[in-house]
Design a protein around this motif. Structure first.
Motif, PDB file in Angstrom:
ATOM      1  N   ALA A  69       1.829  71.791  29.502  1.00 21.56           N
ATOM      2  CA  ALA A  69       0.433  72.157  29.766  1.00 21.56           C
ATOM      3  C   ALA A  69       0.212  73.591  29.298  1.00 21.56           C
ATOM      4  O   ALA A  69       0.560  74.537  29.983  1.00 21.56           O
ATOM      5  CB  ALA A  69       0.120  72.020  31.252  1.00 21.56           C
ATOM      6  N   THR A  70      -0.352  73.759  28.094  1.00 18.07           N
ATOM      7  CA  THR A  70      -0.528  75.099  27.525  1.00 18.07           C
ATOM      8  C   THR A  70      -1.829  75.751  27.981  1.00 18.07           C
ATOM      9  O   THR A  70      -1.857  76.927  28.287  1.00 18.07           O
ATOM     10  CB  THR A  70      -0.510  75.039  25.986  1.00 18.07           C
ATOM     11  N   THR A  71      -2.904  75.000  28.019  1.00 15.39           N
ATOM     12  CA  THR A  71      -4.195  75.566  28.409  1.00 15.39           C
ATOM     13  C   THR A  71      -4.612  75.018  29.767  1.00 15.39           C
ATOM     14  O   THR A  71      -5.773  74.715  29.987  1.00 15.39           O
ATOM     15  CB  THR A  71      -5.270  75.248  27.356  1.00 15.39           C
ATOM     16  N   GLY A  72      -3.666  74.872  30.649  1.00 18.35           N
ATOM     17  CA  GLY A  72      -3.974  74.279  31.945  1.00 18.35           C
ATOM     18  C   GLY A  72      -4.045  72.775  31.794  1.00 18.35           C
ATOM     19  O   GLY A  72      -3.512  72.197  30.853  1.00 18.35           O
ATOM     20  N   TYR A  73      -4.704  72.153  32.711  1.00 20.98           N
ATOM     21  CA  TYR A  73      -4.784  70.699  32.696  1.00 20.98           C
ATOM     22  C   TYR A  73      -6.107  70.209  32.122  1.00 20.98           C
ATOM     23  O   TYR A  73      -6.502  69.078  32.351  1.00 20.98           O
ATOM     24  CB  TYR A  73      -4.563  70.154  34.109  1.00 20.98           C
ATOM     25  N   ASN A  74      -6.806  71.046  31.374  1.00 18.90           N
ATOM     26  CA  ASN A  74      -8.063  70.651  30.736  1.00 18.90           C
ATOM     27  C   ASN A  74      -7.852  70.117  29.334  1.00 18.90           C
ATOM     28  O   ASN A  74      -8.805  69.769  28.656  1.00 18.90           O
ATOM     29  CB  ASN A  74      -9.040  71.836  30.704  1.00 18.90           C
ATOM     30  N   GLU A  75      -6.618  70.092  28.883  1.00 17.96           N
ATOM     31  CA  GLU A  75      -6.321  69.575  27.551  1.00 17.96           C
ATOM     32  C   GLU A  75      -6.572  68.076  27.492  1.00 17.96           C
ATOM     33  O   GLU A  75      -6.358  67.361  28.455  1.00 17.96           O
ATOM     34  CB  GLU A  75      -4.853  69.844  27.215  1.00 17.96           C
ATOM     35  N   ARG A  76      -7.047  67.609  26.343  1.00 18.23           N
ATOM     36  CA  ARG A  76      -7.296  66.178  26.182  1.00 18.23           C
ATOM     37  C   ARG A  76      -5.999  65.490  25.786  1.00 18.23           C
ATOM     38  O   ARG A  76      -5.263  65.962  24.939  1.00 18.23           O
ATOM     39  CB  ARG A  76      -8.348  65.932  25.106  1.00 18.23           C
ATOM     40  N   ILE A  77      -5.728  64.368  26.431  1.00 17.95           N
ATOM     41  CA  ILE A  77      -4.560  63.559  26.118  1.00 17.95           C
ATOM     42  C   ILE A  77      -5.050  62.206  25.633  1.00 17.95           C
ATOM     43  O   ILE A  77      -5.893  61.573  26.272  1.00 17.95           O
ATOM     44  CB  ILE A  77      -3.651  63.381  27.349  1.00 17.95           C
ATOM     45  N   TYR A  78      -4.532  61.784  24.495  1.00 17.21           N
ATOM     46  CA  TYR A  78      -4.905  60.490  23.928  1.00 17.21           C
ATOM     47  C   TYR A  78      -3.833  59.462  24.253  1.00 17.21           C
ATOM     48  O   TYR A  78      -2.642  59.717  24.086  1.00 17.21           O
ATOM     49  CB  TYR A  78      -5.076  60.595  22.411  1.00 17.21           C
TER      50      TYR A  78
END
Length: 152
Positions: free
Chosen positions: A106-115
């Motif tokens: 998790a680099t930018t917190g948990y707001n990253e989009r996961i496909y």
């Protein structure tokens, strides 16, 4: 006090600009021009090849009428193949490893989009278990990857 009357090799001769070094000695400088040429060629090769190296897990994606999404960065991708094997990017993992590995990257917190990419022949339950694990890791932006339907 005596003087030496030797030739040029005896040390009494006239020294040149370089402190007496002869021109036939080895050059101690490194020629970096070939190195720069090779590095520029490799840079061009990687710039051309990088967009082609997306996710390499072979999956037969389902088709939908959804519009294509624009993405500037390399997204985190979790794939499920027809046999039920799970891949994070291109690395095979077990369902129990999803939670700690996603929390670790998790680099930018948990707001990253996961496909999530699920093969059409993959069990629906396995894909849902994967999505539940991703959600329990704290990620809220989940996306299912599909292909656009072909007009007939």
């Amino acid at each position: 006090m005596g003087m030496s009357a030797g030739g040029a090799k005896s040390g009494g001769g006239r020294r040149g600009r370089r402190g007496g070094r002869s021109r036939s000695g080895a050059i101690s400088e490194i020629n970096v021009t070939p190195l720069v040429d090779v590095m520029l060629v490799l840079l061009i090769i990687f710039m051309v090849a990088a967009p082609m190296m997306t996710v390499g897990v072979p999956i037969d994606l389902p088709e939908t009428q959804a519009k294509a999404m624009n993405s500037d960065t390399q997204p985190i991708t979790v794939s499920v193949n027809p046999e039920g094997q799970i891949f994070l990017q291109e690395t095979p993992i077990t369902i129990d490893e999803i939670l700690p590995k996603l929390q670790a990257i998790a680099t930018t917190g948990y707001n990253e989009r996961i496909y999530v990419r699920g093969d059409t022949a993959a069990a629906y339950g396995v894909v849902m278990k994967v999505m539940a694990r991703i959600s329990s890791a704290g990620y809220k932006n989940l996306g299912l990857v599909t292909l656009q339907e072909q007009e007939q």
